[in-house]
Design an enzyme around this catalytic site. Structure first.
Site, PDB file in Angstrom:
ATOM      1  N   CYS A  73      -8.871   7.982   5.268  1.00  0.00           N
ATOM      2  CA  CYS A  73      -7.434   7.699   5.324  1.00  0.00           C
ATOM      3  C   CYS A  73      -7.047   6.792   6.484  1.00  0.00           C
ATOM      4  O   CYS A  73      -6.327   5.806   6.306  1.00  0.00           O
ATOM      5  CB  CYS A  73      -6.646   9.003   5.382  1.00  0.00           C
ATOM      6  SG  CYS A  73      -6.969  10.087   3.978  1.00  0.00           S
ATOM      7  N   ARG A 109       0.680  15.467  -5.673  1.00  0.00           N
ATOM      8  CA  ARG A 109       1.643  14.462  -5.228  1.00  0.00           C
ATOM      9  C   ARG A 109       2.658  14.094  -6.315  1.00  0.00           C
ATOM     10  O   ARG A 109       2.325  14.021  -7.489  1.00  0.00           O
ATOM     11  CB  ARG A 109       0.926  13.199  -4.758  1.00  0.00           C
ATOM     12  CG  ARG A 109       0.261  13.371  -3.417  1.00  0.00           C
ATOM     13  CD  ARG A 109      -0.528  12.180  -3.024  1.00  0.00           C
ATOM     14  NE  ARG A 109      -1.757  12.120  -3.811  1.00  0.00           N
ATOM     15  CZ  ARG A 109      -2.783  11.319  -3.541  1.00  0.00           C
ATOM     16  NH1 ARG A 109      -2.714  10.490  -2.528  1.00  0.00           N
ATOM     17  NH2 ARG A 109      -3.855  11.338  -4.279  1.00  0.00           N
ATOM     18  N   GLU A 135       0.245  10.525   3.419  1.00  0.00           N
ATOM     19  CA  GLU A 135       0.084  11.084   4.761  1.00  0.00           C
ATOM     20  C   GLU A 135      -1.208  11.877   4.895  1.00  0.00           C
ATOM     21  O   GLU A 135      -1.581  12.650   4.019  1.00  0.00           O
ATOM     22  CB  GLU A 135       1.267  12.006   5.071  1.00  0.00           C
ATOM     23  CG  GLU A 135       1.176  12.685   6.415  1.00  0.00           C
ATOM     24  CD  GLU A 135       2.352  13.601   6.677  1.00  0.00           C
ATOM     25  OE1 GLU A 135       2.714  13.746   7.845  1.00  0.00           O
ATOM     26  OE2 GLU A 135       2.912  14.157   5.720  1.00  0.00           O
ATOM     27  N   GLY A 139      -2.052  16.186   2.479  1.00  0.00           N
ATOM     28  CA  GLY A 139      -3.093  16.907   1.739  1.00  0.00           C
ATOM     29  C   GLY A 139      -2.887  16.886   0.237  1.00  0.00           C
ATOM     30  O   GLY A 139      -3.019  17.912  -0.421  1.00  0.00           O
ATOM     31  N   ARG A 140      -2.567  15.715  -0.299  1.00  0.00           N
ATOM     32  CA  ARG A 140      -2.222  15.577  -1.726  1.00  0.00           C
ATOM     33  C   ARG A 140      -1.058  16.501  -2.089  1.00  0.00           C
ATOM     34  O   ARG A 140      -0.981  17.048  -3.170  1.00  0.00           O
ATOM     35  CB  ARG A 140      -3.429  15.832  -2.625  1.00  0.00           C
ATOM     36  CG  ARG A 140      -4.556  14.840  -2.423  1.00  0.00           C
ATOM     37  CD  ARG A 140      -5.686  15.026  -3.425  1.00  0.00           C
ATOM     38  NE  ARG A 140      -6.787  14.170  -3.044  1.00  0.00           N
ATOM     39  CZ  ARG A 140      -8.059  14.553  -3.049  1.00  0.00           C
ATOM     40  NH1 ARG A 140      -8.401  15.757  -3.442  1.00  0.00           N
ATOM     41  NH2 ARG A 140      -9.000  13.720  -2.684  1.00  0.00           N
ATOM     42  N   ASP A 142      -4.394  17.368  -7.489  1.00  0.00           N
ATOM     43  CA  ASP A 142      -3.501  16.449  -6.790  1.00  0.00           C
ATOM     44  C   ASP A 142      -2.066  16.845  -7.126  1.00  0.00           C
ATOM     45  O   ASP A 142      -1.651  16.768  -8.275  1.00  0.00           O
ATOM     46  CB  ASP A 142      -3.783  15.004  -7.236  1.00  0.00           C
ATOM     47  CG  ASP A 142      -3.092  13.967  -6.377  1.00  0.00           C
ATOM     48  OD1 ASP A 142      -2.073  14.285  -5.735  1.00  0.00           O
ATOM     49  OD2 ASP A 142      -3.568  12.821  -6.368  1.00  0.00           O
ATOM     50  N   GLN A 198      -8.170   3.282   5.911  1.00  0.00           N
ATOM     51  CA  GLN A 198      -7.378   2.602   4.888  1.00  0.00           C
ATOM     52  C   GLN A 198      -6.012   2.190   5.435  1.00  0.00           C
ATOM     53  O   GLN A 198      -5.518   1.103   5.126  1.00  0.00           O
ATOM     54  CB  GLN A 198      -7.205   3.493   3.657  1.00  0.00           C
ATOM     55  CG  GLN A 198      -8.473   3.623   2.837  1.00  0.00           C
ATOM     56  CD  GLN A 198      -8.199   4.233   1.489  1.00  0.00           C
ATOM     57  OE1 GLN A 198      -7.363   3.747   0.739  1.00  0.00           O
ATOM     58  NE2 GLN A 198      -8.897   5.311   1.175  1.00  0.00           N
ATOM     59  N   ARG A 205       0.858  -1.190   0.000  1.00  0.00           N
ATOM     60  CA  ARG A 205       0.000   0.000   0.000  1.00  0.00           C
ATOM     61  C   ARG A 205       0.884   1.226   0.000  1.00  0.00           C
ATOM     62  O   ARG A 205       1.812   1.342   0.811  1.00  0.00           O
ATOM     63  CB  ARG A 205      -0.904   0.035   1.226  1.00  0.00           C
ATOM     64  CG  ARG A 205      -1.547   1.415   1.414  1.00  0.00           C
ATOM     65  CD  ARG A 205      -2.997   1.379   1.760  1.00  0.00           C
ATOM     66  NE  ARG A 205      -3.535   2.726   1.906  1.00  0.00           N
ATOM     67  CZ  ARG A 205      -4.213   3.357   0.965  1.00  0.00           C
ATOM     68  NH1 ARG A 205      -4.456   2.783  -0.191  1.00  0.00           N
ATOM     69  NH2 ARG A 205      -4.675   4.570   1.169  1.00  0.00           N
ATOM     70  N   ILE A 206       0.602   2.155  -0.900  1.00  0.00           N
ATOM     71  CA  ILE A 206       1.230   3.473  -0.904  1.00  0.00           C
ATOM     72  C   ILE A 206       0.228   4.371  -0.185  1.00  0.00           C
ATOM     73  O   ILE A 206      -0.828   4.691  -0.727  1.00  0.00           O
ATOM     74  CB  ILE A 206       1.491   3.962  -2.336  1.00  0.00           C
ATOM     75  CG1 ILE A 206       2.407   2.992  -3.074  1.00  0.00           C
ATOM     76  CG2 ILE A 206       2.072   5.374  -2.316  1.00  0.00           C
ATOM     77  CD1 ILE A 206       2.400   3.152  -4.589  1.00  0.00           C
ATOM     78  N   HIS A 207       0.542   4.718   1.047  1.00  0.00           N
ATOM     79  CA  HIS A 207      -0.397   5.492   1.858  1.00  0.00           C
ATOM     80  C   HIS A 207       0.079   6.929   1.965  1.00  0.00           C
ATOM     81  O   HIS A 207       1.135   7.196   2.538  1.00  0.00           O
ATOM     82  CB  HIS A 207      -0.542   4.878   3.250  1.00  0.00           C
ATOM     83  CG  HIS A 207      -1.577   5.560   4.072  1.00  0.00           C
ATOM     84  ND1 HIS A 207      -2.919   5.255   3.953  1.00  0.00           N
ATOM     85  CD2 HIS A 207      -1.486   6.551   4.987  1.00  0.00           C
ATOM     86  CE1 HIS A 207      -3.607   6.031   4.770  1.00  0.00           C
ATOM     87  NE2 HIS A 207      -2.754   6.827   5.414  1.00  0.00           N
TER      88      HIS A 207
END
Length: 194
Positions: A68, A128, A54, A93-94, A126, A71, A50-52
């Site tokens: 979040c 990220r 923050e 926050g993306r 987004d 998950q 999983r790429i979680h």
């Protein structure tokens, strides 16, 4: 991202309420990320990953405005039982940062959805950057994984790295009255599989 500037920690033990894990930290510029690994990660042919991203308000405080925390809990429970890795991707926050995320919350309180709020603040929907993820996957020598995600951008990114995705494991959690619109926006505007 310049791989020569990434600082890495050694691997350490991390017992937790989910089970026993190994952890390794990575620093890329100002951002620090964490690989949370099951103790058997390196012996698995197709570990769960999983790429979680923050989410301080969700992960630490249990905010009900998002899914979040749920998950992250689900992923840690899964890797504790089946083996794998959670990459804690520190791009709050993306990747607009905590102050801007709270400003986006204020806009959401006034009727904007999460995407509209980011755009009103002058950001993309987004922001990220996943380049550190590729570095971590390669550093841990992962060639084939089962990806825990609902996010098509994360699926596309992992595929672009050359890491084979054996299967997609949906990260479905409970909807509540506070996150219903948030999840609907992720589904309708961002293509999340919900």
């Amino acid at each position: 991202m310049n791989s020569e500037t990434i600082i890495q920690s050694k691997i350490a033990n991390l017992p937790s309420k989910y089970g026993k894990f190994k952890v390794k930290a990575y620093k890329d510029g100002c951002q620090e990320h964490l690989a949370i690994m099951s103790c058997d990660l390196f012996s698995l042919e197709q570990p769960l990953v999983r790429i979680h991203s923050e989410c301080l308000t969700g992960d630490s405080i249990g905010s009900l405005k998002c899914d979040c925390s749920n998950q992250l809990d689900l992923a840690l429970e899964l890797i504790s039982k089946e083996g794998g890795l959670v990459i804690y991707h520190r791009q709050e926050g993306r990747n607009i940062g905590l102050v801007n995320k709270i400003n986006a919350y204020n806009l959401q309180d006034n009727g904007y959805n999460t995407i509209e709020a980011n755009l009103k603040l002058g950001f993309k929907e987004d922001e990220r950057d996943y380049s550190i993820i590729e570095f971590i996957l390669k550093d841990l020598n992962l060639n084939e994984i089962k990806l825990i995600t609902n996010n098509p951008k994360k699926i596309d990114f992992v595929r672009s790295t050359g890491v084979k995705i054996a299967s997609i494991v949906p990260s479905i959690t409970k909807i509540n009255k506070y996150n219903k619109d948030y999840l609907q926006t992720k589904k309708e505007y961002m293509g999340h599989i919900l």
